[in-house]
Design an enzyme around this catalytic site. Sequence first.
Site, PDB file in Angstrom:
ATOM      1  CB  CYS A   1      -7.279 -25.172 -48.910  1.00 60.89           C
ATOM      2  SG  CYS A   1      -7.827 -26.830 -48.427  1.00 60.89           S
TER       3      CYS A   1
ATOM      4  CG  HIS B   1     -12.946 -24.009 -47.612  1.00 58.76           C
ATOM      5  ND1 HIS B   1     -12.028 -23.344 -48.396  1.00 58.76           N
ATOM      6  CD2 HIS B   1     -12.272 -25.104 -47.140  1.00 58.76           C
ATOM      7  CE1 HIS B   1     -10.878 -24.014 -48.416  1.00 58.76           C
ATOM      8  NE2 HIS B   1     -11.006 -25.071 -47.641  1.00 58.76           N
ATOM      9  CD  GLU B   2     -13.346 -26.551 -43.575  1.00 64.33           C
ATOM     10  OE1 GLU B   2     -13.075 -27.750 -43.741  1.00 64.33           O
ATOM     11  OE2 GLU B   2     -12.507 -25.650 -43.692  1.00 64.33           O
TER      12      GLU B   2
ATOM     13  CG  HIS C   1     -12.442 -29.846 -47.728  1.00 70.88           C
ATOM     14  ND1 HIS C   1     -11.443 -30.241 -48.589  1.00 70.88           N
ATOM     15  CD2 HIS C   1     -11.984 -28.723 -47.111  1.00 70.88           C
ATOM     16  CE1 HIS C   1     -10.427 -29.388 -48.504  1.00 70.88           C
ATOM     17  NE2 HIS C   1     -10.739 -28.460 -47.624  1.00 70.88           N
TER      18      HIS C   1
END
Length: 226
Positions: A131, A173-174, A177
């Site tokens: 990351c 993953h995004e 966030h």
Amino acid sequence: MNHAAPQTALTAEQIRETVDRILSAGELPPIVQAGHPALRQRAAAFDGQLPAEQLSRLIALMRQVMHEAPGVGLAAPQLGIPLQIAVMEDQFDVDQEAAALRHRSPLEFLAVLNPTYTAQGSGLASFYEGCLSLNGLQAVVARPEKVLLEYETPEGAAVQQEFTGWQARIVQHETDHLNGILYLDRAQLRSLSNNAEYAAHWAEPGISRAREGLGFDDGPAGISVC
């Protein structure tokens, strides 16, 4: 005990001021690192806080920061902006063996607003993941191999799109966030390696060597604290 990430306390006006400051700085903004509050809060759903021209400029800037890093994705909270906006693009030329094992294929540039994902099927894939907001570290994360991503385009269209393999990993993953979740919350922590040690000992298309040498399994770890 698991904890839900708090909602950002910034108002729409404060978010606009943050974006104005970043866009008017005349230089690429830094990517904030773990410990910054924006990374541990649920970002505000985008509902018109920014006018179209400003949103377009922000997305273009995020793409530039992502390329410069370099990375394959960037979420607005990584610039300290608590809005549900993310950009993704994977055009990296990778080893054919690694690409085949990871089911990694090019991902054309994508900008998403208010994304959510749902696993399709029960298949999981476990690979090292890093990351841009946790510089120099990698850990193994088990993620669904196939997901349905629901999101809005910058123009306001509602989209449902399926992603598989490495592309599915990127969109998960995004999207995480934007909900105050870092990949370490889902990782096998015994696999945690800095980049130099990973390159020296565990760099391979899969994770079998690291799993044996570091003593972890490759099942889902769940979320510890988010």
